[in-house]
Design a protein around this motif. Structure first.
Motif, PDB file in Angstrom:
ATOM      1  N   ARG A  22       0.829  -1.204   0.000  1.00 15.06           N
ATOM      2  CA  ARG A  22       0.000   0.000   0.000  1.00 15.06           C
ATOM      3  C   ARG A  22       0.865   1.257   0.000  1.00 15.06           C
ATOM      4  O   ARG A  22       1.897   1.314   0.672  1.00 15.06           O
ATOM      5  N   ALA A  23       0.409   2.259  -0.758  1.00 12.37           N
ATOM      6  CA  ALA A  23       1.018   3.585  -0.728  1.00 12.37           C
ATOM      7  C   ALA A  23       0.092   4.488   0.081  1.00 12.37           C
ATOM      8  O   ALA A  23      -1.106   4.578  -0.219  1.00 12.37           O
ATOM      9  N   VAL A  24       0.625   5.142   1.088  1.00 11.50           N
ATOM     10  CA  VAL A  24      -0.204   5.900   2.035  1.00 11.50           C
ATOM     11  C   VAL A  24      -0.560   7.271   1.467  1.00 11.50           C
ATOM     12  O   VAL A  24       0.312   8.056   1.078  1.00 11.50           O
ATOM     13  N   SER A  25      -1.870   7.546   1.427  1.00 11.29           N
ATOM     14  CA  SER A  25      -2.365   8.812   0.903  1.00 11.29           C
ATOM     15  C   SER A  25      -2.894   9.736   1.985  1.00 11.29           C
ATOM     16  O   SER A  25      -3.048  10.942   1.754  1.00 11.29           O
ATOM     17  N   ASN A  26      -3.176   9.187   3.170  1.00 10.71           N
ATOM     18  CA  ASN A  26      -3.802   9.990   4.232  1.00 10.71           C
ATOM     19  C   ASN A  26      -3.619   9.310   5.576  1.00 10.71           C
ATOM     20  O   ASN A  26      -3.251   8.123   5.644  1.00 10.71           O
ATOM     21  N   ALA A  27      -3.878  10.056   6.623  1.00 12.84           N
ATOM     22  CA  ALA A  27      -3.842   9.486   7.972  1.00 12.84           C
ATOM     23  C   ALA A  27      -5.202   8.888   8.294  1.00 12.84           C
ATOM     24  O   ALA A  27      -6.244   9.452   7.948  1.00 12.84           O
ATOM     25  N   VAL A  28      -5.203   7.735   8.951  1.00 16.84           N
ATOM     26  CA  VAL A  28      -6.445   7.121   9.406  1.00 16.84           C
ATOM     27  C   VAL A  28      -6.979   7.927  10.584  1.00 16.84           C
ATOM     28  O   VAL A  28      -6.255   8.208  11.537  1.00 16.84           O
ATOM     29  N   GLY A  29      -8.242   8.294  10.525  1.00 21.04           N
ATOM     30  CA  GLY A  29      -8.845   9.087  11.599  1.00 21.04           C
ATOM     31  C   GLY A  29      -9.905  10.001  11.041  1.00 21.04           C
ATOM     32  O   GLY A  29     -10.665   9.607  10.145  1.00 21.04           O
ATOM     33  N   CYS A  30      -9.962  11.208  11.548  1.00 20.38           N
ATOM     34  CA  CYS A  30     -10.948  12.177  11.094  1.00 20.38           C
ATOM     35  C   CYS A  30     -10.868  12.359   9.578  1.00 20.38           C
ATOM     36  O   CYS A  30      -9.782  12.548   9.027  1.00 20.38           O
ATOM     37  N   ARG A  31     -11.995  12.254   8.918  1.00 12.57           N
ATOM     38  CA  ARG A  31     -12.027  12.290   7.451  1.00 12.57           C
ATOM     39  C   ARG A  31     -11.896  13.726   6.949  1.00 12.57           C
ATOM     40  O   ARG A  31     -12.886  14.430   6.739  1.00 12.57           O
ATOM     41  N   ASP A  32     -10.670  14.128   6.719  1.00 16.16           N
ATOM     42  CA  ASP A  32     -10.363  15.472   6.247  1.00 16.16           C
ATOM     43  C   ASP A  32      -9.705  15.369   4.881  1.00 16.16           C
ATOM     44  O   ASP A  32      -8.484  15.221   4.767  1.00 16.16           O
ATOM     45  N   ARG A  33     -10.503  15.433   3.817  1.00 18.53           N
ATOM     46  CA  ARG A  33      -9.972  15.234   2.480  1.00 18.53           C
ATOM     47  C   ARG A  33      -8.936  16.286   2.096  1.00 18.53           C
ATOM     48  O   ARG A  33      -8.085  16.030   1.244  1.00 18.53           O
ATOM     49  N   SER A  34      -8.993  17.445   2.710  1.00 14.41           N
ATOM     50  CA  SER A  34      -8.033  18.493   2.370  1.00 14.41           C
ATOM     51  C   SER A  34      -6.611  18.121   2.770  1.00 14.41           C
ATOM     52  O   SER A  34      -5.650  18.697   2.254  1.00 14.41           O
ATOM     53  N   SER A  35      -6.464  17.165   3.684  1.00 16.90           N
ATOM     54  CA  SER A  35      -5.141  16.757   4.139  1.00 16.90           C
ATOM     55  C   SER A  35      -4.616  15.546   3.370  1.00 16.90           C
ATOM     56  O   SER A  35      -3.480  15.123   3.588  1.00 16.90           O
ATOM     57  N   TRP A  36      -5.418  15.003   2.481  1.00 16.62           N
ATOM     58  CA  TRP A  36      -4.995  13.838   1.729  1.00 16.62           C
ATOM     59  C   TRP A  36      -4.052  14.245   0.595  1.00 16.62           C
ATOM     60  O   TRP A  36      -4.123  15.355   0.070  1.00 16.62           O
ATOM     61  N   ASP A  37      -3.179  13.322   0.202  1.00 11.05           N
ATOM     62  CA  ASP A  37      -2.306  13.542  -0.947  1.00 11.05           C
ATOM     63  C   ASP A  37      -2.383  12.314  -1.850  1.00 11.05           C
ATOM     64  O   ASP A  37      -1.476  11.472  -1.871  1.00 11.05           O
ATOM     65  N   VAL A  38      -3.482  12.213  -2.572  1.00 10.28           N
ATOM     66  CA  VAL A  38      -3.683  11.077  -3.469  1.00 10.28           C
ATOM     67  C   VAL A  38      -2.661  11.047  -4.601  1.00 10.28           C
ATOM     68  O   VAL A  38      -2.133   9.978  -4.931  1.00 10.28           O
ATOM     69  N   PRO A  39      -2.335  12.180  -5.240  1.00  8.36           N
ATOM     70  CA  PRO A  39      -1.313  12.140  -6.295  1.00  8.36           C
ATOM     71  C   PRO A  39       0.016  11.578  -5.807  1.00  8.36           C
ATOM     72  O   PRO A  39       0.679  10.826  -6.529  1.00  8.36           O
ATOM     73  N   GLU A  40       0.402  11.929  -4.583  1.00 10.12           N
ATOM     74  CA  GLU A  40       1.654  11.404  -4.035  1.00 10.12           C
ATOM     75  C   GLU A  40       1.570   9.897  -3.858  1.00 10.12           C
ATOM     76  O   GLU A  40       2.526   9.158  -4.131  1.00 10.12           O
TER      77      GLU A  40
END
Length: 310
Positions: A247-265
């Motif tokens: 798995r490549a990590v795109s976000n932290a598990v927890g509060c669903r804050d899409r603004s903190s995600w980095d899907v392109p990375e």
């Protein structure tokens, strides 16, 4: 040479994997509105460098000994797609020697950060089981929940959850072959990314609160959370085929804050994984023949008929 099946959930993940398999070459824009693997059309750049392959109702893409399949989101779709691909390959006399569940995921605090790569040393069905215990206050802190495997958890489901193991319905954790995990860690080191190992949870409902993240962290000690790995492992084990999950990590598990995600990375991480696998395919395949036999260290991936009670 052993063939390898890379199973992703969605087409963007599969596209990122295919881009990595093609090395430094930059693909042209894909066909607008290209459909998913299930019956969809193939982007023009795929037709130039990759071979489209039909796997029953699914459309995969193949380069040499590696086939990429976007099977769909969550366990049922992942299991169906994986089992179909394995059955068709075996019937054709050209079976797969390894199945890897590959995609983006959430990382647990202090275990995996955004941009890291996680190689699973356990594939865990984190929410397959039964609720247990009497109804009561909902404000019990996650820190008071007993860890999985403790006497109170195993005997009474004191944390409010009974796993498949506790119900007598079969293993809720599948263990990849150690040699495969070790070789993957070695191969992925060349990506320059931080490589983590640890349990990867498969869930039906993605975690969206800090409370649930804390409870899962305490219960399983996981590195990442996704939706398909356990199901892919079950399908592979049914065909006695070794399996793994990366798995490549795109976000932290927890509060669903899409603004903190980095899907392109994270997608770039999948491309890096694929490039490393393509470059080291022979060394990865070399560890497979020595481990013929049971595909998972946790025993059969399905319960005996009539086992357990609900």
């Amino acid at each position: 040479m052993n063939r390898i099946l890379l199973v992703t959930a969605v087409s963007p993940e599969a596209d990122a994997v295919c881009a990595g398999m093609m090395g430094m070459w930059q693909p042209r824009a894909t066909v607008a509105g290209a459909a998913s693997s299930r019956g969809g059309s193939v982007p023009s750049w795929d037709r130039q460098l990759l071979t489209a392959v039909r796997l029953g109702p699914y459309l995969g893409r193949r380069s040499g000994s590696v086939t990429v399949l976007a099977a769909g989101v969550a366990g049922p779709a992942a299991a169906a797609g994986t089992a179909t691909a394995l059955a068709i390959a075996r019937a054709s006399g050209d079976p797969f020697g390894l199945v890897i569940s590959l995609g983006i995921a959430g990382g647990f605090a202090d275990r995996a950060d955004i941009g890291d790569l996680v190689v699973a040393d356990a594939l865990v069905a984190a929410d397959l089981g039964a609720e247990a215990g009497a109804d009561g206050p909902l404000d019990k802190p996650a820190s008071e929940l007993p860890p999985a495997g403790s006497a109170s958890s195993a005997n009474s489901g004191a944390d409010g959850f009974l796993s498949l193991d506790q119900l007598g319905l079969g293993p809720s954790t599948l263990i990849p072959r150690e040699s495969v995990v070790e070789r993957l860690v070695t191969l992925l080191a060349v990506t320059g990314r931080t490589i983590r190992t640890g349990p990867v949870l498969s869930v039906s409902t993605v975690t969206g609160t800090e409370r649930r993240a804390a409870a899962l962290a305490l219960r399983f000690g996981p590195a990442a959370e996704a939706m398909e790995g356990y199901a892919v492992g079950v399908a592979a084990a049914a065909f006695d085929t070794p399996f793994a999950e990366v798995r490549a990590v795109s976000n932290a598990v927890g509060c669903r804050d899409r603004s903190s995600w980095d899907v392109p990375e994270a997608l770039a991480g999948l491309s890096a994984v694929a490039a490393s696998l393509a470059a080291g395919i022979d060394t990865l395949a070399s560890v497979l023949p020595a481990a013929e036999g049971s595909a998972c260290g946790a025993g059969p991936a399905k319960p005996a008929p009539g086992a357990g009670t609900r």
